[in-house]
Design a protein around this motif. Structure first.
Motif, PDB file in Angstrom:
ATOM      1  N   SER A  91       0.832  -1.195   0.000  1.00  0.00           N
ATOM      2  CA  SER A  91       0.000   0.000   0.000  1.00  0.00           C
ATOM      3  C   SER A  91       0.870   1.249   0.000  1.00  0.00           C
ATOM      4  N   SER A  92       0.209   2.401   0.182  1.00  0.00           N
ATOM      5  CA  SER A  92       0.921   3.681   0.225  1.00  0.00           C
ATOM      6  C   SER A  92      -0.025   4.745   0.742  1.00  0.00           C
ATOM      7  N   PRO A  93       0.501   5.781   1.393  1.00  0.00           N
ATOM      8  CA  PRO A  93      -0.361   6.893   1.799  1.00  0.00           C
ATOM      9  C   PRO A  93      -0.963   7.641   0.610  1.00  0.00           C
ATOM     10  N   MET A  94      -0.391   7.496  -0.571  1.00  0.00           N
ATOM     11  CA  MET A  94      -0.956   8.159  -1.752  1.00  0.00           C
ATOM     12  C   MET A  94      -2.151   7.401  -2.317  1.00  0.00           C
ATOM     13  N   TYR A  95      -2.482   6.234  -1.746  1.00  0.00           N
ATOM     14  CA  TYR A  95      -3.584   5.419  -2.264  1.00  0.00           C
ATOM     15  C   TYR A  95      -4.898   5.700  -1.525  1.00  0.00           C
ATOM     16  N   GLY A  96      -5.077   6.893  -1.035  1.00  0.00           N
ATOM     17  CA  GLY A  96      -6.335   7.250  -0.385  1.00  0.00           C
ATOM     18  C   GLY A  96      -6.607   6.439   0.867  1.00  0.00           C
ATOM     19  N   ARG A  97      -7.728   5.721   0.887  1.00  0.00           N
ATOM     20  CA  ARG A  97      -8.130   4.944   2.062  1.00  0.00           C
ATOM     21  C   ARG A  97      -7.431   3.582   2.160  1.00  0.00           C
ATOM     22  N   SER A  98      -6.600   3.246   1.202  1.00  0.00           N
ATOM     23  CA  SER A  98      -6.114   1.861   1.090  1.00  0.00           C
ATOM     24  C   SER A  98      -5.389   1.357   2.335  1.00  0.00           C
ATOM     25  N   GLU A  99      -4.523   2.182   2.919  1.00  0.00           N
ATOM     26  CA  GLU A  99      -3.821   1.745   4.128  1.00  0.00           C
ATOM     27  C   GLU A  99      -4.807   1.451   5.251  1.00  0.00           C
ATOM     28  N   ALA A 100      -5.730   2.368   5.483  1.00  0.00           N
ATOM     29  CA  ALA A 100      -6.691   2.196   6.575  1.00  0.00           C
ATOM     30  C   ALA A 100      -7.591   0.994   6.333  1.00  0.00           C
ATOM     31  N   VAL A 101      -8.021   0.795   5.094  1.00  0.00           N
ATOM     32  CA  VAL A 101      -8.868  -0.361   4.765  1.00  0.00           C
ATOM     33  C   VAL A 101      -8.098  -1.662   4.987  1.00  0.00           C
ATOM     34  N   THR A 102      -6.851  -1.682   4.561  1.00  0.00           N
ATOM     35  CA  THR A 102      -6.022  -2.872   4.782  1.00  0.00           C
ATOM     36  C   THR A 102      -5.894  -3.175   6.270  1.00  0.00           C
ATOM     37  N   GLY A 103      -5.592  -2.155   7.060  1.00  0.00           N
ATOM     38  CA  GLY A 103      -5.468  -2.354   8.504  1.00  0.00           C
ATOM     39  C   GLY A 103      -6.758  -2.812   9.133  1.00  0.00           C
TER      40      GLY A 103
END
Length: 311
Positions: A91-103
């Motif tokens: 993931s990456s912080p540039m991917y919008g919600r992706s980090e939070a969704v993964t977590g």
């Protein structure tokens, strides 16, 4: 009047063992079949830790609202990844919600321990970089990130210095850099030669092979693991091939879809450690993961079939 033979105790025991073995044959065959389909791993050069060869990228696909229909499919994506023996989630912080969704998904399923979590820092400046990476820990709901990468080489000197300290402290296990376009390869090469890195994430696909000219051999020479992003060439190549019949030779390498063929091509390069095709659909994750099992053809194989790989 016939008399049934009387079995001795030792004969009865032998018969019981034989019957028990026969009863387990279907289960043994199923287990062997499952094992044969288990995803291959390759060693991370820095530690020799085994890493499954197909992971999942979270760009676009995981950047969805929690209440959406798209979000409801994502637990199935993780199910398919882990069931096939995969572990890598990038993931990456540039991917919008992706980090939070993964977590959130990993926390809800209690499967953080099964995942190899990779993310990135993507901001200029020492303090801003630290703040962003701390936010990634929070979003991913973890106290240790397996791989932290400097995204697109942005302020890489500053961030690599921070990351080496965090690696020594055990906050991150591996460090690396990423890019996705051939126009940056000269700078990527310079960083690879100047710095001691654990990972390089770079684009490489059937229609974007430039990385194989210098970067992939250099990574192998320097003992750097390679994660391939954009294995479908950004998706355009796969769309172009979708309506073309799968060639007969695909079965020879265990492929039942064009996606698997394209992933097998990427994984056939000996310098490649893992590839991370992005998806938000469980059936696509299962299909992608299947490319990680079995053997991988050599360069001569792909050269022989070059013509049939054109859209």
């Amino acid at each position: 009047m016939s008399t049934a033979p009387v079995l001795t105790r030792s004969q009865l025991l032998r018969l019981g063992v034989a019957l028990s073995f026969c009863a387990t044959l279907p289960m043994r065959a199923a287990a062997q079949t499952q094992e044969a389909k288990r995803m291959n791993t390759r060693p991370i050069p820095a530690t020799r830790e085994a890493l499954p060869v197909v992971g999942c990228g979270t760009w676009i696909g995981f950047d969805v609202p929690p209440a959406s229909a798209e979000y409801q499919r994502l637990p199935g994506v993780l199910d398919a990844l882990f069931a096939a023996g995969g572990t890598v989630l990038d993931s990456s912080p540039m991917y919008g919600r992706s980090e939070a969704v993964t977590g959130d998904l990993l926390a809800a399923s209690h499967r953080r321990a099964r995942a190899f979590l990779a993310t990135k820092v993507w901001t200029p400046g020492h303090d801003a970089g630290i703040a962003q990476m701390e936010q990634s820990f929070e979003r991913l709901r973890t106290d240790r990130i397996d791989l932290m990468q400097v995204h697109n080489l942005l302020d890489w000197r500053i961030h690599l210095k921070t990351l080496r300290g965090w690696k020594d402290q055990g906050r991150v296990r591996y460090i690396g850099v990423t890019h996705y376009t051939a126009s940056a390869y000269a700078e990527v090469e310079a960083v690879l030669r100047a710095e001691k890195l654990d990972f390089l994430q770079i684009n490489y696909s059937l229609d974007q092979r430039e990385a194989a000219q210098r970067l992939l051999p250099l990574a192998a020479e320097r003992g750097v693991a390679v994660v391939v992003n954009l294995p479908f060439g950004g998706g355009g190549l796969l769309r172009q091939l979708r309506d073309k019949p799968l060639p007969g030779w695909a079965a020879e390498i265990g492929c039942t879809s064009w996606a698997q063929v394209l992933l097998k091509f990427v994984l056939s390069h000996p310098a490649v450690t893992c590839t991370i095709p992005g998806t938000s659909r469980p059936e696509h994750m299962a299909d992608n993961a299947a490319a990680g099992s079995g053997s991988f053809p050599d360069a001569a194989f792909w050269l022989r079939h070059e013509a049939s790989l054109r859209p």
